[in-house]
Enzyme design. Structure first.
Site, PDB file in Angstrom:
ATOM      1  N   GLY A 221       0.843  -1.184   0.000  1.00  0.00           N
ATOM      2  CA  GLY A 221       0.000   0.000   0.000  1.00  0.00           C
ATOM      3  C   GLY A 221       0.876   1.230   0.000  1.00  0.00           C
ATOM      4  N   GLY A 224       2.715   5.210   4.510  1.00  0.00           N
ATOM      5  CA  GLY A 224       1.937   5.838   5.578  1.00  0.00           C
ATOM      6  C   GLY A 224       0.548   5.284   5.783  1.00  0.00           C
ATOM      7  N   GLY A 226      -0.091   2.462   7.200  1.00  0.00           N
ATOM      8  CA  GLY A 226      -0.144   1.714   8.458  1.00  0.00           C
ATOM      9  C   GLY A 226       0.385   0.297   8.371  1.00  0.00           C
ATOM     10  N   LYS A 227       1.264   0.014   7.394  1.00  0.00           N
ATOM     11  CA  LYS A 227       1.770  -1.353   7.230  1.00  0.00           C
ATOM     12  C   LYS A 227       2.648  -1.760   8.422  1.00  0.00           C
ATOM     13  CE  LYS A 227       3.486  -0.208   3.192  1.00  0.00           C
ATOM     14  NZ  LYS A 227       2.924   1.152   3.016  1.00  0.00           N
ATOM     15  N   THR A 228       3.545  -0.860   8.814  1.00  0.00           N
ATOM     16  CA  THR A 228       4.418  -1.163   9.951  1.00  0.00           C
ATOM     17  C   THR A 228       3.584  -1.314  11.218  1.00  0.00           C
ATOM     18  OG1 THR A 228       6.006   0.274   8.871  1.00  0.00           O
ATOM     19  CG2 THR A 228       6.526  -0.387  11.114  1.00  0.00           C
ATOM     20  N   HIS A 442      -4.871  33.411 -13.826  1.00  0.00           N
ATOM     21  CA  HIS A 442      -4.597  31.970 -13.938  1.00  0.00           C
ATOM     22  C   HIS A 442      -5.539  31.179 -13.006  1.00  0.00           C
ATOM     23  CE1 HIS A 442      -1.796  28.500 -14.616  1.00  0.00           C
ATOM     24  NE2 HIS A 442      -2.377  28.110 -13.488  1.00  0.00           N
ATOM     25  N   GLU A 443      -5.587  31.593 -11.729  1.00  0.00           N
ATOM     26  CA  GLU A 443      -6.416  30.862 -10.759  1.00  0.00           C
ATOM     27  C   GLU A 443      -7.897  31.054 -11.066  1.00  0.00           C
ATOM     28  OE1 GLU A 443      -5.063  28.674  -9.010  1.00  0.00           O
ATOM     29  OE2 GLU A 443      -3.010  29.369  -9.295  1.00  0.00           O
ATOM     30  N   HIS A 446      -8.914  28.606 -13.737  1.00  0.00           N
ATOM     31  CA  HIS A 446      -9.208  27.241 -13.244  1.00  0.00           C
ATOM     32  C   HIS A 446     -10.606  27.187 -12.638  1.00  0.00           C
ATOM     33  CE1 HIS A 446      -5.367  25.363 -13.797  1.00  0.00           C
ATOM     34  NE2 HIS A 446      -4.710  26.200 -13.012  1.00  0.00           N
ATOM     35  N   ASP A 518       0.283  22.137 -14.297  1.00  0.00           N
ATOM     36  CA  ASP A 518      -1.017  21.771 -14.886  1.00  0.00           C
ATOM     37  C   ASP A 518      -0.787  20.960 -16.157  1.00  0.00           C
ATOM     38  OD1 ASP A 518      -2.099  23.424 -12.964  1.00  0.00           O
ATOM     39  OD2 ASP A 518      -2.171  25.176 -14.298  1.00  0.00           O
TER      40      ASP A 518
HETATM   41  P1  ATP Z   1       5.899   3.233   4.938  1.00  0.00           P
HETATM   42  O1  ATP Z   1       5.442   2.511   3.720  1.00  0.00           O
HETATM   43  O2  ATP Z   1       6.347   4.633   4.646  1.00  0.00           O
HETATM   44  O3  ATP Z   1       6.831   2.465   5.800  1.00  0.00           O
HETATM   45  P2  ATP Z   1       3.680   2.433   6.565  1.00  0.00           P
HETATM   46  O4  ATP Z   1       2.570   2.029   5.672  1.00  0.00           O
HETATM   47  O5  ATP Z   1       4.487   1.360   7.173  1.00  0.00           O
HETATM   48  O6  ATP Z   1       4.576   3.494   5.831  1.00  0.00           O
HETATM   49  P3  ATP Z   1       3.254   3.260   9.232  1.00  0.00           P
HETATM   50  O7  ATP Z   1       4.690   3.525   9.521  1.00  0.00           O
HETATM   51  O8  ATP Z   1       2.682   2.006   9.749  1.00  0.00           O
HETATM   52  O9  ATP Z   1       3.036   3.361   7.669  1.00  0.00           O
HETATM   53  O10 ATP Z   1       2.349   4.462   9.680  1.00  0.00           O
HETATM   54  C1  ATP Z   1       2.898   5.714  10.032  1.00  0.00           C
HETATM   55  C2  ATP Z   1       2.036   6.351  11.089  1.00  0.00           C
HETATM   56  O11 ATP Z   1       0.748   6.700  10.554  1.00  0.00           O
HETATM   57  C3  ATP Z   1       1.726   5.438  12.253  1.00  0.00           C
HETATM   58  O12 ATP Z   1       2.724   5.483  13.218  1.00  0.00           O
HETATM   59  C4  ATP Z   1       0.419   6.001  12.757  1.00  0.00           C
HETATM   60  O13 ATP Z   1       0.652   7.107  13.610  1.00  0.00           O
HETATM   61  C5  ATP Z   1      -0.272   6.535  11.516  1.00  0.00           C
HETATM   62  N1  ATP Z   1      -1.255   5.589  10.967  1.00  0.00           N
HETATM   63  C6  ATP Z   1      -1.257   5.047   9.745  1.00  0.00           C
HETATM   64  N2  ATP Z   1      -2.340   4.271   9.554  1.00  0.00           N
HETATM   65  C7  ATP Z   1      -3.032   4.311  10.691  1.00  0.00           C
HETATM   66  C8  ATP Z   1      -4.253   3.717  11.128  1.00  0.00           C
HETATM   67  N3  ATP Z   1      -4.954   2.909  10.329  1.00  0.00           N
HETATM   68  N4  ATP Z   1      -4.670   3.976  12.381  1.00  0.00           N
HETATM   69  C9  ATP Z   1      -3.975   4.775  13.184  1.00  0.00           C
HETATM   70  N5  ATP Z   1      -2.831   5.386  12.845  1.00  0.00           N
HETATM   71  C10 ATP Z   1      -2.356   5.172  11.609  1.00  0.00           C
END
Ligand code: ATP
Length: 612
Positions: A221, A224, A226-228, A442-443, A446, A518
């Site tokens: 995905g 950011g 939330g994979k980690t 310009h703006e 749009h 653009d």
């Molecule tokens: P990367 O691909 O950059 O490593 P990632 O997918 O692993 O990113 P995380 O490191 O897990 O993303 O998420 C970063 C931060 O975003 C988390 O520490 C948390 O604070 C917030 N976050 C992301 N998803 C969620 C969620 N579903 N619920 C709560 N917090 C979230």
């Protein structure tokens, strides 16, 4: 955010360690240089300490002229002591000569010895132990330096260093305290992963039933999403150790080190089983294997080692490998085969409800005004990831503090969203009247054009105050989560994008660099419509999205030319449509631009007034 801090801490510790090693290395080099200089000075003064020196040619002349009484030589030294014939103390008649070649001098002087009646005295110098040690050291110096440099680089590369950061290991490291309740939204993904938690908690029950423990799970995905966080939550829920390593940490300067790190990581995990290995950015090592040349060899070796390790688990070793990537298409197919990362879970950007839940979760330790409506913020932040939403609230808290608000207010959150999407407002930047006028048209272009395009969302705000790199911006309302985008919508988006350039041309008979982004976005849309979405009438539903440009050759030049022509046609069409809309509504364009010049910003309500 705290995870990021921890990672930053780890990085800065690593940097400090490298810094310390660098300093030690430089100090050792410095000491070696000083010692060498002292040694050379000692040798020189020892050899040339005596005042009474004689040049080599003078010595030869003196021997020829029969003026020399005695020659004293010491083995291994080019310093020769000669005594001149004459009266007086012997030591007053002594001189030192440095001979360029002792061998040649010995041969030459041999004939003269009898003829001139010269006494030759050959001495064996007692060897000074200090000198002997220094001599040996000197001969070994290049080797020592080479080894020191190699060790230094190995150390910096982390050879023998940490293979993965451990949470909850036997070394007493802190367990991961993340739980599923700390992840907002992603309900389906969580329910899919609850099974893994159960595997880790009760591996025996599954093994007795003959079930195979899943080996690898690939989470993919946007950054950011939330994979980690999910990977940590699995370890946290199951109460097992969590070993985390980033794909880029395997990349080494020396061939074989990446593979050795993989081996060490898995050895460590097997000792801690049941546990989780988490490899972030796996694409850094898991991208498709290429020809075995140059730096690719190292990457290929690392990936091969990873494949070997994943195959090499015993059925009763409960080590589950979780990996994350933003670019699954880059991964080597071998990684995705059964027994390796055969489970793949997409972690999408949150939908409207998910965004609201994430905002609420991250609002817990902050103070908000009563009228702050998270549902409406969620509506304005379509496409934002969890990390971006957490960042919005953090920025809002910073902005509220700076503005001396007692609580975070709606305006602070709105400003935070704008700061993240378009950049920081640059109220102090001096803009010439000419540029202001150009930006205003310009703006306004749009905004006015998009008003006449049914598929385009309503204007939320138009501004000519510079933000980030942009001289101004037109913000649209984003209150709908979309999974599919229609052809008409894409075509109209291109027209809205061309509205800026068209307004500059029509109103000021000038075009500027302000439209570059653009144009880039519009061209991207046109290209994707033809090559990815198969939306062109002439080309039909074909995909020309290929990894290898040579693969395009199978389509033949006719098709490739057609793509180029059609991209041009779509862009031209969008530009002409935008110009037509504006020339039909020139008065509105002028009024919007004027209003922008007057007050720099127009709200959505003010904008709608022009059309009543
Ligand atoms: P990367 O691909 O950059 O490593 P990632 O997918 O692993 O990113 P995380 O490191 O897990 O993303 O998420 C970063 C931060 O975003 C988390 O520490 C948390 O604070 C917030 N976050 C992301 N998803 C969620 C969620 N579903 N619920 C709560 N917090 C979230």
């Amino acid at each position: 955010m705290s995870d990021n801090n921890k990672q930053n801490n780890d990085n800065s510790k690593k940097q400090n360690k490298n810094e310390l090693l660098k300093n030690i290395f430089i100090s050792i080099l410095f000491i070696i240089c000083i010692a060498s200089a002292c040694f050379l000075y000692y040798i020189n003064t020892k050899n040339s300490g005596e005042e009474k020196e004689l040049a080599y040619t003078e010595l030869m002349n003196s021997i020829n002229e029969g003026k020399i009484e005695k020659i004293e030589m010491t083995t291994g030294s080019s310093n020769v002591k000669v005594t001149l014939k004459g009266d007086g103390e012997e030591k007053d008649r002594q001189k030192t000569v440095i001979v360029p070649s002792v061998q040649a001098f010995m041969e030459w002087v041999q004939d003269k010895v009898d003829k001139e009646n010269i006494k030759i005295d050959l001495k064996q110098e007692p060897i000074n132990p200090f000198l002997r040690i220094m001599n040996t050291l000197f001969s070994l110096l290049p080797t020592i330096l080479l080894i020191a440099v190699m060790l230094m680089i190995f150390k910096m590369q982390g050879l023998g260093g940490d293979s993965g950061k451990v949470y909850g290991g036997e070394d007493g490291s802190k367990k991961t305290d993340v739980r599923f309740e700390d992840i907002a939204g992603l309900d389906e993904e969580k329910s899919e992963l609850i099974e893994i938690v159960d595997f880790l908690k009760k591996p025996k029950a599954y093994l007795n039933m003959g079930a195979k423990i899943p080996r690898g799970i690939l989470l993919y995905g946007k950054p950011g999403t939330g994979k980690t966080l999910i990977a940590k939550a699995i370890a946290g829920e199951a109460g097992v150790p969590f070993i985390s390593m980033s794909g880029s940490e395997f990349i080494e300067m020396f061939a074989g080190l990446g593979a050795s790190r993989v081996r060490k990581l898995f050895e460590k995990a097997k000792k801690m089983a049941p546990c989780i290995i988490f490899i972030d950015e796996i694409d850094a090592i898991g991208s498709r294997r290429t020809s075995n040349t140059g730096s690719e060899t190292e990457n290929n070796q690392t990936l091969n080692q990873l494949l070997v390790e994943m195959d090499g688990f015993d059925t009763n070793e409960t080590v589950i490998v979780l990996a994350a990537t933003n670019r699954p298409e880059m991964l080597d197919k071998a990684l995705l085969r059964p027994g390796r990362f055969d489970r793949q879970i997409t972690i999408p950007a949150p939908d409207l409800n998910g965004r609201e839940a994430i905002l609420k979760l991250h609002s817990q330790n902050k103070k908000f005004a009563m009228d702050v409506d998270f549902k409406s913020i969620a509506g304005d932040t379509a496409g934002f990831t969890g990390a971006e939403l957490a960042n919005v609230l953090n920025e809002a808290a910073i902005i509220a503090t700076r503005n001396k608000h007692s609580q975070i207010e709606n305006i602070d959150i709105e400003n935070a969203v704008k700061k993240i999407t378009v950049g920081l407002e640059k109220t102090n930047r001096v803009v010439s009247d000419k540029d202001k006028r150009l930006t205003a048209y310009h703006e306004a272009g749009h905004a006015v054009v998009s008003k006449f395009l049914p598929t385009q969302t309503d204007v939320k705000e138009v501004s000519i105050i510079p933000r980030g790199l942009a001289g101004g911006y037109t913000m649209y309302k984003t209150n709908e989560d979309k999974y599919y985008v229609s052809r008409t919508e894409l075509l109209e988006k291109m027209v809205a994008l061309m509205g800026g350039r068209a307004a500059e041309k029509i109103a000021l008979n000038e075009i500027s660099t302000g439209a570059s982004n653009d144009i880039e976005v519009a061209t991207g849309i046109a290209r994707d419509m033809l090559t990815v979405y198969g939306m062109d009438d002439k080309l039909g539903p074909i995909s020309l999205k290929v990894d290898d440009p040579y693969e395009l050759q199978i389509f033949g030049d006719k098709i490739i030319d057609e793509v180029g022509n059609q991209i041009q046609y779509l862009i031209d069409n969008a530009y002409i449509t935008a110009q037509k809309i504006l020339s039909d509504n020139m008065d509105i364009l002028d009024r919007v631009a004027l209003k922008l010049l007057e007050q720099e910003k127009i709200t959505s309500e003010e904008f709608e007034e022009f059309f009543k």
